[in-house]
Design an enzyme around this catalytic site. Structure first.
Site, PDB file in Angstrom:
ATOM      1  N   ALA A 138      -2.721   0.614  -2.337  1.00  0.00           N
ATOM      2  CA  ALA A 138      -3.555   1.716  -1.897  1.00  0.00           C
ATOM      3  C   ALA A 138      -2.720   2.984  -1.983  1.00  0.00           C
ATOM      4  CB  ALA A 138      -4.013   1.467  -0.468  1.00  0.00           C
ATOM      5  N   GLY A 148      -2.612  -3.206  -1.896  1.00  0.00           N
ATOM      6  CA  GLY A 148      -4.003  -3.176  -2.339  1.00  0.00           C
ATOM      7  C   GLY A 148      -4.171  -3.621  -3.782  1.00  0.00           C
ATOM      8  N   GLU A 153      -4.337  -7.255  -3.590  1.00  0.00           N
ATOM      9  CA  GLU A 153      -5.613  -7.584  -2.939  1.00  0.00           C
ATOM     10  C   GLU A 153      -6.789  -7.386  -3.892  1.00  0.00           C
ATOM     11  OE1 GLU A 153      -4.360  -4.952   0.286  1.00  0.00           O
ATOM     12  OE2 GLU A 153      -4.893  -6.541   1.684  1.00  0.00           O
ATOM     13  N   GLU A 158       3.056  -4.041   2.833  1.00  0.00           N
ATOM     14  CA  GLU A 158       2.571  -3.098   3.847  1.00  0.00           C
ATOM     15  C   GLU A 158       3.442  -3.057   5.099  1.00  0.00           C
ATOM     16  OE1 GLU A 158       0.658  -5.287   2.193  1.00  0.00           O
ATOM     17  OE2 GLU A 158      -1.196  -4.321   1.543  1.00  0.00           O
TER      18      GLU A 158
END
Ligand code: HXC
Length: 257
Positions: free
Chosen positions: A65, A108, A111, A131
């Site tokens: 992300a 992300g 993911e 993270e």
């Protein structure tokens, strides 16, 4: 349609989506999500598309992300926007989505790859959920999908230490379906997609749905679901064609209906 942060190409019954923010290693910001959702919506409603490949660059599928976009957000910003909830539309895409992963698939990015149905990795692929190093945890499904994919032992190892895992380890662990040399990644992924797109579209969509149900249902309910949707395929022209072709010793010509 033109998009700001992704490229969308059609190759016969296959579509190729390329994440295209090279300077940010394809970090997933809100625009990427908006573009992805719009592209997938377009591809889902197009009967001419049978499978989709999602890829990044040779250096990064996606490095996570977008940290710069998130850095200053408050709890209330995240909560009210239900930040990342839009990715549920990616996971809910009804046609096969093949992740072709080279380079970094972190946070992300990992993911997003796990939202896809088949993960094909280049030999230089690197997976991780770092993270924890940022003072947070996975927020797009990592704690759930990674654990289901590779089990608690390795998921805890990766998520708590933030260490990365190479393609070999990821394949051994069951995250990755196939590893190919980096130079052959896109061609292989497109070939897999073409194979799938050649089959009956309703059969393919129902096959995907049935496998997905195995995550949600008990075995007996899952078996019942499978049988019911299996029965439903006998309402398709493609079932008649597929079986008649076998009996007639010829290649089937699916109408995808
Ligand atoms: C925003 C990013 C980014 C990211 C890289 N960039 N990852 N920008 N968000 N996730 C940017 C860098 O700032 C830099 O831009 C450019 O991409 C190139 O990155 P470098 O770090 O210079 O490259 P390199 O030294 O090769 O290192 C590659 C890397 C590193 C190991 C992948 O970039 C890295 O560690 N990235 C962050 C990985 C990460 O923590 N991902 C998880 C994010 S959180 P500039 O302009 O500065 O040169 C997440 C889930 C969130 O995904 C859920 C909870 C909220």
């Amino acid at each position: 349609t033109d998009f700001e942060t992704i490229l969308l190409e059609r190759k016969g019954r296959v579509a190729l989506i390329t994440l295209n923010r090279p300077k940010a290693l394809n970090a997933l910001n809100s625009q990427v999500l908006a573009d992805l959702r719009a592209a997938l919506q377009e591809l889902e409603s197009d009967d001419g598309v049978g499978a989709v490949v999602l890829t990044g660059s040779e250096r990064a599928f996606a490095a996570g992300a977008d940290i710069k976009e998130m850095a200053d957000k408050s709890y209330m910003d995240m909560f009210l926007a239900d930040f990342f909830a839009g990715y549920e539309q990616v996971a809910a895409f009804r046609k096969p989505l093949i992740a072709a992963v080279a380079g970094y698939a972190l946070g992300g990015g990992c993911e997003l790859a796990m939202m896809c149905d088949i993960l094909i990795a280049a030999d230089n692929a690197t997976f991780g959920q770092p993270e924890i190093k940022l003072g947070v945890i996975p927020g797009m499904g990592g704690s759930q999908r990674l654990t289901r994919a590779i089990g608690k032992a390795k998921a805890m190892d990766l998520i708590l230490t933030g260490r990365n895992m190479g393609a070999e380890e990821a394949e051994r662990a069951g995250l990755v379906a196939r590893i190919v040399p980096a130079a052959e990644l896109i061609a292989t992924a497109l070939e897999v997609a073409e194979t799938i797109a050649g089959y009956s579209l309703p059969a393919v969509m129902i096959a995907k749905e049935a496998v997905e149900r195995s995550y949600e249902l008990t075995l007996s309910e899952g078996l019942r679901f499978e049988r019911r949707v299996f029965h439903s395929l006998f309402a398709t022209e493609d079932q008649k064609e597929g079986m008649a072709a076998f009996v007639g010793k010829r290649a089937p010509e699916f109408k995808h209906r």
